[in-house]
Design an enzyme around this catalytic site. Sequence first.
Site, PDB file in Angstrom:
ATOM      1  N   ASN A  19      33.139  31.235  42.929  1.00 24.69           N
ATOM      2  CA  ASN A  19      32.986  29.590  43.836  1.00 24.69           C
ATOM      3  C   ASN A  19      33.552  30.193  44.913  1.00 24.69           C
ATOM      4  OD1 ASN A  19      33.849  27.737  44.943  1.00 24.69           O
ATOM      5  ND2 ASN A  19      36.015  27.382  44.423  1.00 24.69           N
ATOM      6  N   LYS A  21      32.125  28.406  47.513  1.00 26.16           N
ATOM      7  CA  LYS A  21      33.794  27.920  49.140  1.00 26.16           C
ATOM      8  C   LYS A  21      33.033  28.096  49.966  1.00 26.16           C
ATOM      9  CE  LYS A  21      37.788  28.730  47.042  1.00 26.16           C
ATOM     10  NZ  LYS A  21      39.833  29.238  47.113  1.00 26.16           N
ATOM     11  N   HIS A 105      38.364  20.876  42.594  1.00 28.72           N
ATOM     12  CA  HIS A 105      39.039  21.905  42.859  1.00 28.72           C
ATOM     13  C   HIS A 105      40.708  21.513  44.285  1.00 28.72           C
ATOM     14  CE1 HIS A 105      39.852  25.532  45.185  1.00 28.72           C
ATOM     15  NE2 HIS A 105      39.371  26.401  44.537  1.00 28.72           N
ATOM     16  N   GLU A 107      41.369  22.315  46.709  1.00 28.86           N
ATOM     17  CA  GLU A 107      40.758  22.097  48.142  1.00 28.86           C
ATOM     18  C   GLU A 107      40.372  20.534  48.291  1.00 28.86           C
ATOM     19  OE1 GLU A 107      38.725  25.805  48.546  1.00 28.86           O
ATOM     20  OE2 GLU A 107      40.615  26.740  48.328  1.00 28.86           O
ATOM     21  N   GLU A 177      44.933  26.780  38.364  1.00 26.49           N
ATOM     22  CA  GLU A 177      44.626  27.662  39.857  1.00 26.49           C
ATOM     23  C   GLU A 177      46.092  27.426  39.684  1.00 26.49           C
ATOM     24  OE1 GLU A 177      40.858  28.556  40.725  1.00 26.49           O
ATOM     25  OE2 GLU A 177      41.224  26.613  41.381  1.00 26.49           O
ATOM     26  N   GLY A 183      43.331  32.135  47.660  1.00 24.64           N
ATOM     27  CA  GLY A 183      43.290  32.888  48.758  1.00 24.64           C
ATOM     28  C   GLY A 183      44.630  33.449  49.827  1.00 24.64           C
ATOM     29  N   SER A 223      43.779  34.771  43.444  1.00 21.20           N
ATOM     30  CA  SER A 223      43.874  36.080  44.070  1.00 21.20           C
ATOM     31  C   SER A 223      43.726  37.054  42.916  1.00 21.20           C
ATOM     32  CB  SER A 223      45.135  36.064  45.158  1.00 21.20           C
ATOM     33  OG  SER A 223      45.506  35.426  45.944  1.00 21.20           O
TER      34      SER A 223
HETATM   35  P1  PGA Z   1      40.473  33.499  45.460  1.00 21.07           P
HETATM   36  O1  PGA Z   1      40.192  31.531  44.944  1.00 21.07           O
HETATM   37  O2  PGA Z   1      40.124  33.759  44.379  1.00 21.07           O
HETATM   38  O3  PGA Z   1      40.078  33.650  46.647  1.00 21.07           O
HETATM   39  O4  PGA Z   1      42.480  32.951  45.413  1.00 21.07           O
HETATM   40  C1  PGA Z   1      39.898  31.173  43.915  1.00 21.07           C
HETATM   41  C2  PGA Z   1      39.968  29.680  43.954  1.00 21.07           C
HETATM   42  O5  PGA Z   1      40.233  28.669  44.904  1.00 21.07           O
HETATM   43  O6  PGA Z   1      38.545  29.211  43.236  1.00 21.07           O
END
Ligand code: PGA
Length: 264
Positions: A19, A21, A105, A107, A177, A183, A223
């Site tokens: 992803n 983003k 997601h 976000e 998640e 993140g 992460s």
């Molecule tokens: P990350 O993001 O691996 O940077 O924690 C995962 C995601 O939001 O899909």
Amino acid sequence: MPPNPLFLMTTRKKIIAGNWKMNKTSAEGVTLAQDVVAAVGKQSDVEVIVCPPFTAIEAVGKALEGSNVKLGAQNMHHEASGAFTGEVSAPMLRAIFATHVILGHSERRTYFGETDASVNKKLLAALKNQLKPIFCIGETLAEREAGSTLKVVQTQVEKGLEGVSKEQAPTVVVAYEPVWAIGTGKVATTEQAQEVHAFIRGLLVKLFGDAAAQKVRILYGGSMKPSNAPELLAQKDIDGGLIGGAALEARSFVELVTAAAAVK
Ligand code: PGA
């Protein structure tokens, strides 16, 4: 030798999905995609998917042509077309050969007001258009600390998958998640992750029956990186990863694919 039905039933091909983003211009995305293709483009033990931003998606799709790496979007609108400024639809994604779409997601839920109900509409529209949803769920830190993780996840699964048929269910990819792990560098422990994944599998059994539920891939996201992936990916109900930060560099993303391929 006849195939062992028990073995077939529980074998799920792992998925490593990137992803990206809101990162990578079209040119940068093409370079990253070319590097991924060069390293794991012929990979068939693991399903590899990259999800670039909309401005890069068509060019990245061209860079993936002839390889096994699949193309996904990060969002879509539930309607097929119309007066929805700034949005793109499932048929538009299909027309540029996207196979997957990330939906719900955290976000999108946090910053763009998406709800279980709106995510459900998108998910049904994706399935109707033969796009495979990567359906994201997960609890916040406050919810985990309040002891409501499983309740939160249950509501998200039940509402998000409302109206999905038993036949469609295996094409849905679920991504668990934990919001506090995205993140942040704080990965869930393997026990924390496996507990929720097994719980999700149980919910899927109740909704769609055992045979369909056993086919659904449940990814972990938050992460995940080459150092923690092997242990997470070895868990019974963790069928891959949805990768943010570590998907932005070919080297770490490729290492994750290699880690997934190494799990027996
Ligand atoms: P990350 O993001 O691996 O940077 O924690 C995962 C995601 O939001 O899909």
